[in-house]
Scaffold this motif. Sequence first.
Motif, PDB file in Angstrom:
ATOM      1  N   GLY A   1     -24.305  80.781  36.438  1.00 43.41           N
ATOM      2  CA  GLY A   1     -24.179  81.557  34.695  1.00 43.41           C
ATOM      3  C   GLY A   1     -22.440  81.170  34.370  1.00 43.41           C
ATOM      4  N   MET A   2     -21.009  81.414  34.235  1.00 45.97           N
ATOM      5  CA  MET A   2     -19.959  81.274  33.452  1.00 45.97           C
ATOM      6  C   MET A   2     -19.339  82.070  35.001  1.00 45.97           C
ATOM      7  N   GLY A   3     -19.956  83.534  35.518  1.00 47.03           N
ATOM      8  CA  GLY A   3     -19.973  83.472  36.615  1.00 47.03           C
ATOM      9  C   GLY A   3     -18.764  84.709  36.883  1.00 47.03           C
ATOM     10  N   GLU A   4     -17.321  84.911  35.833  1.00 47.77           N
ATOM     11  CA  GLU A   4     -16.364  85.677  36.852  1.00 47.77           C
ATOM     12  C   GLU A   4     -17.151  87.479  36.971  1.00 47.77           C
ATOM     13  N   ALA A   5     -17.721  88.024  35.856  1.00 41.98           N
ATOM     14  CA  ALA A   5     -18.199  89.186  36.230  1.00 41.98           C
ATOM     15  C   ALA A   5     -18.490  89.126  38.057  1.00 41.98           C
ATOM     16  N   ALA A   6     -19.843  88.365  37.990  1.00 40.55           N
ATOM     17  CA  ALA A   6     -20.699  88.533  39.559  1.00 40.55           C
ATOM     18  C   ALA A   6     -19.534  87.637  40.814  1.00 40.55           C
TER      19      ALA A   6
ATOM     20  N   ASN B   1     -31.545  88.579  39.682  1.00 38.90           N
ATOM     21  CA  ASN B   1     -31.526  88.344  39.179  1.00 38.90           C
ATOM     22  C   ASN B   1     -31.590  88.556  37.078  1.00 38.90           C
ATOM     23  N   PRO B   2     -31.168  89.461  36.406  1.00 38.99           N
ATOM     24  CA  PRO B   2     -30.945  89.152  35.066  1.00 38.99           C
ATOM     25  C   PRO B   2     -29.680  88.059  34.301  1.00 38.99           C
ATOM     26  N   PRO B   3     -29.238  86.594  33.546  1.00 37.26           N
ATOM     27  CA  PRO B   3     -27.924  86.797  33.426  1.00 37.26           C
ATOM     28  C   PRO B   3     -27.072  88.069  33.277  1.00 37.26           C
ATOM     29  N   ALA B   4     -25.675  87.834  33.622  1.00 41.51           N
ATOM     30  CA  ALA B   4     -24.612  89.278  33.516  1.00 41.51           C
ATOM     31  C   ALA B   4     -24.740  88.534  31.626  1.00 41.51           C
ATOM     32  N   PRO B   5     -24.140  89.876  31.143  1.00 43.81           N
ATOM     33  CA  PRO B   5     -23.665  90.115  29.998  1.00 43.81           C
ATOM     34  C   PRO B   5     -22.979  89.107  29.289  1.00 43.81           C
ATOM     35  N   PRO B   6     -22.241  88.806  28.634  1.00 39.11           N
ATOM     36  CA  PRO B   6     -20.814  87.873  28.248  1.00 39.11           C
ATOM     37  C   PRO B   6     -20.279  88.458  27.907  1.00 39.11           C
ATOM     38  N   LEU B   7     -19.146  88.018  28.049  1.00 37.93           N
ATOM     39  CA  LEU B   7     -17.116  88.610  28.109  1.00 37.93           C
ATOM     40  C   LEU B   7     -17.252  88.754  26.778  1.00 37.93           C
ATOM     41  N   ASP B   8     -16.722  89.871  26.707  1.00 36.05           N
ATOM     42  CA  ASP B   8     -16.555  90.157  25.208  1.00 36.05           C
ATOM     43  C   ASP B   8     -14.937  89.787  25.208  1.00 36.05           C
ATOM     44  N   GLU B   9     -14.533  90.107  24.242  1.00 38.50           N
ATOM     45  CA  GLU B   9     -12.882  89.675  23.959  1.00 38.50           C
ATOM     46  C   GLU B   9     -12.017  89.876  23.813  1.00 38.50           C
TER      47      GLU B   9
ATOM     48  N   ARG C   1     -12.172  90.839  27.093  1.00 43.23           N
ATOM     49  CA  ARG C   1     -11.358  90.195  29.063  1.00 43.23           C
ATOM     50  C   ARG C   1     -11.387  88.090  28.646  1.00 43.23           C
ATOM     51  N   LEU C   2     -12.765  88.457  28.094  1.00 42.99           N
ATOM     52  CA  LEU C   2     -11.784  86.737  27.391  1.00 42.99           C
ATOM     53  C   LEU C   2     -10.509  86.613  27.011  1.00 42.99           C
ATOM     54  N   ASP C   3     -10.328  87.041  26.502  1.00 47.81           N
ATOM     55  CA  ASP C   3      -8.441  86.456  26.361  1.00 47.81           C
ATOM     56  C   ASP C   3      -8.099  86.859  27.735  1.00 47.81           C
TER      57      ASP C   3
ATOM     58  N   GLY D   1     -24.915  79.944  28.543  1.00 49.65           N
ATOM     59  CA  GLY D   1     -25.480  81.179  27.833  1.00 49.65           C
ATOM     60  C   GLY D   1     -25.254  80.513  26.244  1.00 49.65           C
ATOM     61  N   LYS D   2     -26.572  81.715  25.109  1.00 49.62           N
ATOM     62  CA  LYS D   2     -26.278  80.950  23.655  1.00 49.62           C
ATOM     63  C   LYS D   2     -25.432  81.813  23.012  1.00 49.62           C
ATOM     64  N   ILE D   3     -25.080  83.105  23.447  1.00 49.84           N
ATOM     65  CA  ILE D   3     -24.029  83.950  22.974  1.00 49.84           C
ATOM     66  C   ILE D   3     -22.713  83.399  23.177  1.00 49.84           C
ATOM     67  N   ILE D   4     -22.094  83.325  21.747  1.00 43.62           N
ATOM     68  CA  ILE D   4     -21.104  82.580  21.511  1.00 43.62           C
ATOM     69  C   ILE D   4     -19.736  83.961  21.842  1.00 43.62           C
ATOM     70  N   GLN D   5     -19.246  83.640  22.608  1.00 42.02           N
ATOM     71  CA  GLN D   5     -17.899  84.246  22.971  1.00 42.02           C
ATOM     72  C   GLN D   5     -17.152  83.506  22.325  1.00 42.02           C
ATOM     73  N   SER D   6     -16.221  84.875  22.216  1.00 41.02           N
ATOM     74  CA  SER D   6     -15.026  83.582  21.316  1.00 41.02           C
ATOM     75  C   SER D   6     -13.447  84.023  21.810  1.00 41.02           C
TER      76      SER D   6
END
Length: 604
Positions: free
Chosen positions: A171-176, A257-265, A267-269, A318-323
């Motif tokens: 995945g995108m890897g930041e949190a992990a 392990n399960p994927p990391a949850p998507p970043l909220d706005e 954290r993405l900002d 991931g399929k969840i859009i993180q804007s």
Amino acid sequence: MTPLFLPTSRAAMAERGWDELDILFVGGDAYVDHPAFGVPLLARLLEAEGYRVGILAQPDWKNPEALRALGRPRLFAAVSAGAMDSLVNRYTAAKKVRNDDAYTPGGRAGARPERAVIAYTAALKGAFKGLPVVIGGIEASLRRLAHYDYWDDRVRRSVLVDSKADLLVFGMGEAALLEIARRAAAGEPLKEMRDIPGTALMVAAPPADALKLPSYEEVAGDPESYGGAFRLAAEQANPWSGRPLAQPHGERWVLVNPPAPPLDEARLDRLYALPFTRLPHPSYTETIPAYEQIKFSITAHRGCAGGCAFCAITHHQGKIIQSRSEASVLAEVRALTRHPEFRGTLSDVGGPTANMYGMVCGDEAARRVCRRGSCLHPRICRHLAIGGRRAERLLARIRDLAGVKHVFVASGIRYDLLDHQQEYFEALLAHHVGGLLKIAPESVVPEVTAIMRKPGPEPLEKFLRYYRESCREQGKRQGVVPYLIAGHPGCTLSHMVDTALFLKRRNLRVEQVQEFTPTPGTLATCIWHTGRDPFTGARVHVPKSPRERRLQKALLLWHLPRNHGEIREALRECGREKEGQELLGAKGPQGHQGLQGPKRRHRP
């Protein structure tokens, strides 16, 4: 204060007063200090957390001294093949060696090794005995389990086994990666970090709650087992409710392990507010094509809800859009307007799919247990908020900024959302098409689009009518670039004849043909290898022969006289010679795609 590049040499480390690094990044792309490039993005994030970080970009993996240029890192090395799988980067769909590499100065090929994750990890382990190594990026992400490899034409082991890395981040890897760094700094060995979401590692025995997949040996020898393993893994892709996956490889297990949850706005900002120079490293004397393409583009969001069978984005992002927030995007645009080369034109504002900015799942309880691979196929999920007002408002606010003259959307769009995003499409066609609009139907045959998880021909025809009428009403001469795939599982020669006739009848011309490449980890690749849909068990035609793939490509390029001999061959093969006169007898209109309005130039 002008931000500094991250160290790439001992001299640069000395300028910061460092005698060693905490974390060393090794990557297959040139170092462009820009948030669109994965290694610099992660390195900047770790820098912001107080870690001493350096980058070795495209090092000579055959020379141990090249890997020792920045010394042994205190915590670990982090390895990525780059923005592309190294074999996709190196070879065409016909397995011919490419002559260029867009992520290398001068566009030269050969600056990264094949199977770069394995090669770089081996080189680091050789240069620094006992050094812990974390692998990540799209190559590692899509190869985390046993997988079919198109270039070897066989099922290969997890890249964890072949690379002998200590941990894999998918995945995108930041949190992990942040969690790995924190634990490593506290003294925890990487091989003991068994519970970090978005990671995989080798273990002697799986945890009790893990879902056990068929072994590597089983899936390598039996296509039915391969399809079963793919289905089981796909059903556990939800970050909140997915179970750990365990796949035996010999006497050990790959634990995912399960994927990391998507970043909220927020954290993405934060990621896009990091102090990027937005420039290639000053040591480069030649241009880097990939940088030139995205230099004045904006990434507004990540993730894709489409879940197309052939696309790796859903598996990786991931399929969840993180804007991002409007404020974050606008701040980045204002910073771009101060770039010495900026002349007022933003080349793109988007993401994997431009008009998914701001889309969210409206039911949190449903989202946490959802097992759908696509939010749009076979029908749009009732929980998905798909209105385009937020995306339309963002583009309007960017247009109003001082110093901005043109704002284009070069990312692909989902035209099947037109009924739900009328305001967005009106704004798009009025202000944001740079002469040509990219759309990706990929096929126009219902039987094929169903396998692709794409919309059928009806939404495409509706969009083309809308687009033509809008261009005429606005007096604009704008065309459409339709992307179509040849050789996709489920597509026969007769289907491609139907596609060519569809294009001819609607005055559409394809400029370039995408030939399906079975990339690791995707549904279409599973079907390519097994000949069956892993979810239904239905048999699927797989066009593997070079001749059939060649004829399919020729049909997509129906308008080129050089292809007419092969098109006649394809028509004879299908028993459809009668349609040859319609397809080849009369030339189509001149000009691009035949969708233009009045012949007067207009730039929005």
